[in-house]
Design a protein around this motif. Sequence first.
Motif, PDB file in Angstrom:
ATOM      1  N   GLY A 125       0.816  -1.212   0.000  1.00  0.00           N
ATOM      2  CA  GLY A 125       0.000   0.000   0.000  1.00  0.00           C
ATOM      3  C   GLY A 125       0.845   1.254   0.000  1.00  0.00           C
ATOM      4  O   GLY A 125       0.490   2.274   0.602  1.00  0.00           O
ATOM      5  N   ALA A 126       1.996   1.185  -0.690  1.00  0.00           N
ATOM      6  CA  ALA A 126       2.896   2.345  -0.727  1.00  0.00           C
ATOM      7  C   ALA A 126       2.203   3.523  -1.402  1.00  0.00           C
ATOM      8  O   ALA A 126       1.750   3.419  -2.548  1.00  0.00           O
ATOM      9  CB  ALA A 126       4.172   1.984  -1.488  1.00  0.00           C
ATOM     10  N   VAL A 131      -3.219  13.019  -8.202  1.00  0.00           N
ATOM     11  CA  VAL A 131      -3.928  12.492  -7.032  1.00  0.00           C
ATOM     12  C   VAL A 131      -2.920  11.679  -6.216  1.00  0.00           C
ATOM     13  O   VAL A 131      -2.097  10.959  -6.767  1.00  0.00           O
ATOM     14  CB  VAL A 131      -5.157  11.642  -7.429  1.00  0.00           C
ATOM     15  CG1 VAL A 131      -4.762  10.447  -8.292  1.00  0.00           C
ATOM     16  CG2 VAL A 131      -5.917  11.159  -6.195  1.00  0.00           C
ATOM     17  N   VAL A 132      -2.975  11.852  -4.906  1.00  0.00           N
ATOM     18  CA  VAL A 132      -2.146  11.058  -3.990  1.00  0.00           C
ATOM     19  C   VAL A 132      -2.981   9.877  -3.508  1.00  0.00           C
ATOM     20  O   VAL A 132      -4.044  10.075  -2.915  1.00  0.00           O
ATOM     21  CB  VAL A 132      -1.691  11.914  -2.778  1.00  0.00           C
ATOM     22  CG1 VAL A 132      -1.139  11.022  -1.666  1.00  0.00           C
ATOM     23  CG2 VAL A 132      -0.661  12.928  -3.198  1.00  0.00           C
ATOM     24  N   MET A 133      -2.509   8.675  -3.789  1.00  0.00           N
ATOM     25  CA  MET A 133      -3.186   7.455  -3.335  1.00  0.00           C
ATOM     26  C   MET A 133      -2.162   6.325  -3.264  1.00  0.00           C
ATOM     27  O   MET A 133      -1.103   6.397  -3.896  1.00  0.00           O
ATOM     28  CB  MET A 133      -4.320   7.058  -4.290  1.00  0.00           C
ATOM     29  CG  MET A 133      -5.579   7.917  -4.189  1.00  0.00           C
ATOM     30  SD  MET A 133      -6.442   7.833  -2.600  1.00  0.00           S
ATOM     31  CE  MET A 133      -7.261   6.247  -2.712  1.00  0.00           C
ATOM     32  N   PRO A 134      -2.469   5.252  -2.529  1.00  0.00           N
ATOM     33  CA  PRO A 134      -1.557   4.101  -2.509  1.00  0.00           C
ATOM     34  C   PRO A 134      -1.495   3.397  -3.863  1.00  0.00           C
ATOM     35  O   PRO A 134      -2.333   3.618  -4.747  1.00  0.00           O
ATOM     36  CB  PRO A 134      -2.179   3.183  -1.445  1.00  0.00           C
ATOM     37  CG  PRO A 134      -3.009   4.094  -0.587  1.00  0.00           C
ATOM     38  CD  PRO A 134      -3.552   5.118  -1.533  1.00  0.00           C
ATOM     39  N   MET A 135      -0.507   2.509  -3.993  1.00  0.00           N
ATOM     40  CA  MET A 135      -0.318   1.812  -5.270  1.00  0.00           C
ATOM     41  C   MET A 135      -1.492   0.900  -5.622  1.00  0.00           C
ATOM     42  O   MET A 135      -1.717   0.609  -6.791  1.00  0.00           O
ATOM     43  CB  MET A 135       0.991   1.035  -5.259  1.00  0.00           C
ATOM     44  CG  MET A 135       2.199   1.944  -5.459  1.00  0.00           C
ATOM     45  SD  MET A 135       3.744   1.083  -5.748  1.00  0.00           S
ATOM     46  CE  MET A 135       3.579   0.630  -7.466  1.00  0.00           C
ATOM     47  N   TRP A 136      -2.239   0.453  -4.594  1.00  0.00           N
ATOM     48  CA  TRP A 136      -3.397  -0.388  -4.925  1.00  0.00           C
ATOM     49  C   TRP A 136      -4.476   0.381  -5.692  1.00  0.00           C
ATOM     50  O   TRP A 136      -5.391  -0.222  -6.249  1.00  0.00           O
ATOM     51  CB  TRP A 136      -3.988  -1.065  -3.687  1.00  0.00           C
ATOM     52  CG  TRP A 136      -4.214  -0.235  -2.452  1.00  0.00           C
ATOM     53  CD1 TRP A 136      -3.485  -0.274  -1.303  1.00  0.00           C
ATOM     54  CD2 TRP A 136      -5.266   0.725  -2.209  1.00  0.00           C
ATOM     55  NE1 TRP A 136      -3.986   0.601  -0.369  1.00  0.00           N
ATOM     56  CE2 TRP A 136      -5.086   1.222  -0.895  1.00  0.00           C
ATOM     57  CE3 TRP A 136      -6.327   1.207  -2.968  1.00  0.00           C
ATOM     58  CZ2 TRP A 136      -5.921   2.178  -0.323  1.00  0.00           C
ATOM     59  CZ3 TRP A 136      -7.172   2.162  -2.409  1.00  0.00           C
ATOM     60  CH2 TRP A 136      -6.954   2.637  -1.113  1.00  0.00           C
ATOM     61  N   TYR A 137      -4.329   1.706  -5.778  1.00  0.00           N
ATOM     62  CA  TYR A 137      -5.300   2.510  -6.526  1.00  0.00           C
ATOM     63  C   TYR A 137      -5.116   2.358  -8.036  1.00  0.00           C
ATOM     64  O   TYR A 137      -5.967   2.801  -8.808  1.00  0.00           O
ATOM     65  CB  TYR A 137      -5.158   3.976  -6.115  1.00  0.00           C
ATOM     66  CG  TYR A 137      -6.326   4.858  -6.490  1.00  0.00           C
ATOM     67  CD1 TYR A 137      -7.543   4.762  -5.822  1.00  0.00           C
ATOM     68  CD2 TYR A 137      -6.218   5.803  -7.502  1.00  0.00           C
ATOM     69  CE1 TYR A 137      -8.614   5.568  -6.158  1.00  0.00           C
ATOM     70  CE2 TYR A 137      -7.274   6.631  -7.838  1.00  0.00           C
ATOM     71  CZ  TYR A 137      -8.473   6.500  -7.167  1.00  0.00           C
ATOM     72  OH  TYR A 137      -9.529   7.305  -7.500  1.00  0.00           O
ATOM     73  N   MET A 138      -4.028   1.709  -8.459  1.00  0.00           N
ATOM     74  CA  MET A 138      -3.821   1.480  -9.898  1.00  0.00           C
ATOM     75  C   MET A 138      -5.033   0.797 -10.533  1.00  0.00           C
ATOM     76  O   MET A 138      -5.405   1.108 -11.664  1.00  0.00           O
ATOM     77  CB  MET A 138      -2.572   0.617 -10.134  1.00  0.00           C
ATOM     78  CG  MET A 138      -1.277   1.369  -9.999  1.00  0.00           C
ATOM     79  SD  MET A 138       0.147   0.354 -10.463  1.00  0.00           S
ATOM     80  CE  MET A 138       0.205  -0.778  -9.094  1.00  0.00           C
ATOM     81  N   VAL A 139      -5.626  -0.149  -9.791  1.00  0.00           N
ATOM     82  CA  VAL A 139      -6.763  -0.894 -10.349  1.00  0.00           C
ATOM     83  C   VAL A 139      -7.968   0.022 -10.562  1.00  0.00           C
ATOM     84  O   VAL A 139      -8.807  -0.231 -11.428  1.00  0.00           O
ATOM     85  CB  VAL A 139      -7.118  -2.108  -9.462  1.00  0.00           C
ATOM     86  CG1 VAL A 139      -7.758  -1.686  -8.147  1.00  0.00           C
ATOM     87  CG2 VAL A 139      -8.016  -3.085 -10.204  1.00  0.00           C
ATOM     88  N   ARG A 140      -8.068   1.108  -9.797  1.00  0.00           N
ATOM     89  CA  ARG A 140      -9.173   2.058 -10.007  1.00  0.00           C
ATOM     90  C   ARG A 140      -8.975   2.797 -11.337  1.00  0.00           C
ATOM     91  O   ARG A 140      -9.924   3.068 -12.053  1.00  0.00           O
ATOM     92  CB  ARG A 140      -9.251   3.061  -8.857  1.00  0.00           C
ATOM     93  CG  ARG A 140      -9.277   2.465  -7.472  1.00  0.00           C
ATOM     94  CD  ARG A 140     -10.459   1.522  -7.221  1.00  0.00           C
ATOM     95  NE  ARG A 140     -10.623   1.258  -5.804  1.00  0.00           N
ATOM     96  CZ  ARG A 140      -9.997   0.304  -5.115  1.00  0.00           C
ATOM     97  NH1 ARG A 140      -9.137  -0.487  -5.724  1.00  0.00           N
ATOM     98  NH2 ARG A 140     -10.230   0.127  -3.825  1.00  0.00           N
ATOM     99  N   PHE A 141      -7.736   3.123 -11.651  1.00  0.00           N
ATOM    100  CA  PHE A 141      -7.459   3.762 -12.945  1.00  0.00           C
ATOM    101  C   PHE A 141      -7.814   2.824 -14.095  1.00  0.00           C
ATOM    102  O   PHE A 141      -8.514   3.211 -15.030  1.00  0.00           O
ATOM    103  CB  PHE A 141      -5.979   4.151 -13.045  1.00  0.00           C
ATOM    104  CG  PHE A 141      -5.634   5.459 -12.401  1.00  0.00           C
ATOM    105  CD1 PHE A 141      -5.933   6.663 -13.035  1.00  0.00           C
ATOM    106  CD2 PHE A 141      -5.008   5.494 -11.168  1.00  0.00           C
ATOM    107  CE1 PHE A 141      -5.612   7.875 -12.453  1.00  0.00           C
ATOM    108  CE2 PHE A 141      -4.683   6.705 -10.566  1.00  0.00           C
ATOM    109  CZ  PHE A 141      -4.985   7.895 -11.207  1.00  0.00           C
ATOM    110  N   THR A 142      -7.312   1.587 -14.023  1.00  0.00           N
ATOM    111  CA  THR A 142      -7.530   0.664 -15.152  1.00  0.00           C
ATOM    112  C   THR A 142      -9.007   0.327 -15.310  1.00  0.00           C
ATOM    113  O   THR A 142      -9.493   0.188 -16.429  1.00  0.00           O
ATOM    114  CB  THR A 142      -6.713  -0.630 -14.977  1.00  0.00           C
ATOM    115  OG1 THR A 142      -7.066  -1.251 -13.740  1.00  0.00           O
ATOM    116  CG2 THR A 142      -5.223  -0.346 -14.989  1.00  0.00           C
TER     117      THR A 142
END
Length: 322
Positions: A41-42, A160-171
């Motif tokens: 969750g970096a 936007v500042v978010m953890p790396m798990w936010y990648m899936v929200r983009f995709t």
Amino acid sequence: GKPQLVELNDIIDPVKDKTIQSRFDIYSKDGKYYGIDFHVGATVIYYNKELLDKAGVNPDEIVTWDDFKEAGKKVVSATGKPMITIETDGPWTYWPLVVQQGSDFYDKDGNVILDNDINIKTLTFLKQLLDEKIAIAAPGGDHHAEEYYGFMNKGGAASVVMPMWYMVRFTDYMPDLKGKIVIKPMPKWTADGKRSAGMGGTGTAITNQCKNVELAKEFLAFAKLSKEANIQIWKELGFDPIRWDVWSDPALKEPNKYTEYFGDYIFDVLMSMKDEIDSPTVTENTPKMNELVVQTVLYKVLKEKSMSPEQALKNVANEMRK
């Protein structure tokens, strides 16, 4: 009394030197571990390169939050778009900015430190970004709202500042930004400051009602701690695995929907800040604390603008000390 969860030290200890330690701390008490996370969750910053280019801003030159603020002025001036969105109904903007400075809502002994100088300064900084129109409140209140996804997908803000798990929200929810988003470490507050924080967590635990504890532990060690599993956690789920020794594995650069969207450099960014990823202190009272921080502090200071950062933080801190 006796926790209803099984201690996991005997399966964690053998691999601790290959993992991000702070991710075990959030499921621990008195030196005993009770859960194992899926991800680090970096926290990173996602920049819309298209908007930055229009403003002549190079994201690699944004090193500190002061740099970020100045770059934000250029972006707003050149594009008419805000530099960043700030959550007013969620913790994901404020909390990581606090944790990256070595502060938190609780100290390591469980004492409330919500109203300390770092936390007041950080909230004041976010309020200034809003007041100066460099930032706007996230549409829908947080970065998981349908309104936010639609807004961002159309190039609504430059970062936007978010953890790396936010990648899936983009995709999954912002497909039109494919190829436009770059991932960078968070700006830091001081020259020797940290550029990330480990936020969120989806841990797996074993209850003491389990009929075969040893078998469950053996499976959990395989599914969450083995090298093979950590590679699959990235490939299948898009999470940044807790074993840092797989971050440089060629398997993590193989094509998948995340490398196709962002590029294959994702874990180069993570490796560059491996030793800068502290996680929050989690106590029995963290859920109540977070609820009050969001509903009372962030909403009143950033949304309603009806209370000063210092007063709002002191009110909640005093309530949680009772």
